[in-house]
Design a protein around this motif. Structure first.
Motif, PDB file in Angstrom:
ATOM      1  N   ARG A 439     -60.989  22.400  11.159  1.00  0.00           N
ATOM      2  CA  ARG A 439     -61.417  21.005  10.534  1.00  0.00           C
ATOM      3  C   ARG A 439     -60.815  21.035   8.981  1.00  0.00           C
ATOM      4  O   ARG A 439     -60.124  21.866   8.646  1.00  0.00           O
ATOM      5  CB  ARG A 439     -62.854  21.461  10.185  1.00  0.00           C
ATOM      6  N   GLY A 440     -60.983  19.780   8.690  1.00  0.00           N
ATOM      7  CA  GLY A 440     -60.213  19.416   7.357  1.00  0.00           C
ATOM      8  C   GLY A 440     -60.447  18.114   6.939  1.00  0.00           C
ATOM      9  O   GLY A 440     -60.792  17.292   7.612  1.00  0.00           O
ATOM     10  N   LEU A 441     -60.053  17.774   5.558  1.00  0.00           N
ATOM     11  CA  LEU A 441     -59.949  16.526   5.228  1.00  0.00           C
ATOM     12  C   LEU A 441     -58.552  16.656   4.168  1.00  0.00           C
ATOM     13  O   LEU A 441     -58.532  17.371   3.107  1.00  0.00           O
ATOM     14  CB  LEU A 441     -61.278  16.166   4.375  1.00  0.00           C
ATOM     15  N   GLY A 442     -57.505  15.952   4.760  1.00  0.00           N
ATOM     16  CA  GLY A 442     -56.237  15.985   4.161  1.00  0.00           C
ATOM     17  C   GLY A 442     -55.768  17.700   4.215  1.00  0.00           C
ATOM     18  O   GLY A 442     -56.009  18.167   5.415  1.00  0.00           O
ATOM     19  N   SER A 443     -55.117  18.142   2.921  1.00  0.00           N
ATOM     20  CA  SER A 443     -54.777  19.440   3.282  1.00  0.00           C
ATOM     21  C   SER A 443     -55.748  20.344   2.981  1.00  0.00           C
ATOM     22  O   SER A 443     -55.510  21.844   3.107  1.00  0.00           O
ATOM     23  CB  SER A 443     -53.787  19.756   2.059  1.00  0.00           C
ATOM     24  N   LEU A 444     -56.972  19.922   2.588  1.00  0.00           N
ATOM     25  CA  LEU A 444     -58.232  21.073   2.585  1.00  0.00           C
ATOM     26  C   LEU A 444     -58.811  21.290   3.695  1.00  0.00           C
ATOM     27  O   LEU A 444     -59.644  20.808   4.458  1.00  0.00           O
ATOM     28  CB  LEU A 444     -59.301  20.264   1.585  1.00  0.00           C
TER      29      LEU A 444
END
Length: 505
Positions: A439-444
């Motif tokens: 999972r992620g949001l952008g590079s996070l």
């Protein structure tokens, strides 16, 4: 993460050539390749990791013994040679060079020893900011308002035009909470000044001057280690043991099922359940005589395990704050400053109006919080400490903002984030018995292991191969690269990650 200093290391190295990748991993990632952006390389950045000793090595262990004679150092993992760390690579005291995807717990924006920041340090006109640390609340530099406009207000969340600097993330959250309390009581007084009884009783921690108010937060949340921030922190016992904290409400944060596209209805029901719980707790605490004056929430529960929710959930939270005339505090300490592919993570939610307060720190180099006009205190010294920030950090941030804009690093994070997330999804497809829930949001980004023991072994094994990542929650590893992280760095990570996961099959 538990101390790693007593754990032995092998010196196995993974090959860094693309031909060594597994065929499935390689082919899918190449199709998801990110468009080019104007990311300029950092001077002296190594071409690849290089591990010479166990980590921690002999020199780190020697330094650890020295530090232990002064203070508790159980949290220390290894000592760093910061002069020799460059770009996306960190060099330890034993000359081991690691690709750093943890970056000082998500706090290095444009890499180690970035040339632009080195140049800022050497400009004569900036020396005063570095040599002197003024008490900004009472004796700010003559160019302070101009600096705030060029830095923090130049990247302010949409619709927000006021900001207060602080030193760190925890004190940013603390003072943002104070702003919520001040505004709530001001509304209750209807513009009247505090009574004499309020002024005298508050000094002795007694009502009515010290009212029994609360802020609602979420199970699994982490907002800092100072006492007020701990009141809304609920992630690990080590953070809170032995400390008295107020009995404030903590609601369930959604536990989403992955892949998201396969569980749309189930996840919507889970978010509805959590929103209903928030409403119930606000009503319960109102009846208890301990009214909720605001809701504190992270866009992603990072320390708690990289727990995500959808925009629907956060829109619902804002609706609840409006229904109850209370504040919404969004804690962007770890998620702010472009990592998610937008400058602020809450920009992904399409909120109907701006949040009430937004705290920041880490990659922003300085702490602080943005706030809507109605949350500005009317009196001085209410949101205050000796320094309320550091102009030297804001001077560095000014250059960071220039680099972000000139090199289009927000877009870089969106593109690299897509590449990283696809690589993690490929890994869970190839190693279904080892990892899951990419999972992620952008590079996070993050991925779960099937148990904490395997996760911890993987972190150590990656370090042996020259890759530095972080843990979060019980079973997850988290990736927190710099804003100048590129596809070539991701490929180095995935080569080693594939090798480590293969050893667990």
């Amino acid at each position: 993460m538990a101390s790693l200093k007593n754990v032995g290391r092998s010196l196995a190295r993974c090959t860094l050539q693309s031909v060594a990748r597994g065929p499935h991993i390689q082919s899918v990632r190449c199709r998801a390749a990110a468009p080019a952006v104007n990311v300029r390389p950092v001077d002296d950045e190594p071409a690849a990791p290089m591990v010479k000793t166990a980590i921690p090595g002999p020199r780190s262990k020697e330094l650890l013994r020295d530090l232990e004679s002064i203070q508790n150092s159980e949290a220390v993992q290894f000592f760093v040679d910061y002069d020799r760390s460059h770009g996306n690579y960190i060099t330890d005291a034993d000359d081991n060079v690691l690709l750093d995807l943890y970056t000082q717990i998500a706090s290095i924006p444009i890499g180690y020893n970035h040339p632009n920041l080195m140049a800022v340090m050497q400009k004569p006109e900036n020396l005063g900011h570095f040599i002197n640390r003024p008490a900004l609340g009472v004796f700010p530099p003559k160019d302070w308002a101009e600096k705030l406009r060029k830095t923090l207000l130049a990247v302010a969340p949409p619709g927000m035009s006021e900001v207060q600097t602080m030193a760190c993330g925890a004190c940013s959250v603390e003072h943002a909470q104070k702003a919520l309390f001040i505004a709530y009581k001001a509304r209750q007084r209807g513009g009247a000044p505090p009574t004499k009884e309020e002024l005298s009783s508050c000094v002795m921690n007694q009502p009515p001057g010290s009212p029994d108010l609360s802020i609602l937060s979420f199970k699994g949340a982490f907002h800092g280690r100072t006492m007020g921030a701990l009141a809304v922190t609920h992630s690990k016992a080590i953070h809170k043991l032995d400390f008295p904290t107020p009995l404030w409400p903590a609601a369930s944060f959604p536990e989403l099922r992955y892949p998201l596209e396969d569980f749309v209805q189930e996840n919507r029901a889970e978010e509805e359940r959590c929103l209903a719980e928030v409403r119930d707790l606000i009503e319960i605490y109102q009846k208890k005589g301990r009214p909720v004056v605001g809701i504190a929430v992270e866009p992603i529960q990072c320390e708690g395990g990289d727990n995500h929710a959808t925009p629907y959930f956060f829109q619902g939270l804002q609706d609840i704050t409006r229904e109850n005339s209370i504040g919404l505090l969004i804690d962007e300490v770890q998620t702010g400053c472009a990592s998610t592919g937008k400058f602020w993570a809450h920009e992904h939610w399409n909120l109907r109006e701006p949040p009430d307060t937004v705290s920041f720190a880490k990659k922003m180099l300085t702490g602080g919080f943005y706030y809507r006009e109605q949350y500005r205190p009317k009196e001085g010294f209410r949101i205050f400490n000796t320094w309320v920030g550091d102009p030297a950090k804001v001077t560095l941030l000014e250059e960071v903002v220039k680099v972000i804009k000139s090199q289009n690093l927000v877009t870089n994070m969106a593109n690299i984030g897509e590449y990283l997330q696809q690589g993690l999804k490929d890994a869970q497809t190839k190693f279904p018995g080892v990892v899951k829930n990419a999972r992620g949001l952008g590079s996070l980004c993050s991925i779960d292991f099937n148990n904490s023991a395997t996760r911890d072994k993987a972190i150590l094994a990656l370090r042996e191969k020259g890759i530095h990542v972080g843990s979060c929650g019980d079973v997850a590893i988290r990736l927190r690269p710099t804003l100048i992280f590129q596809k070539k760095h991701a490929d180095v990570f995935f080569d080693c990650f594939d090798s480590v996961l293969s050893s667990f099959k």
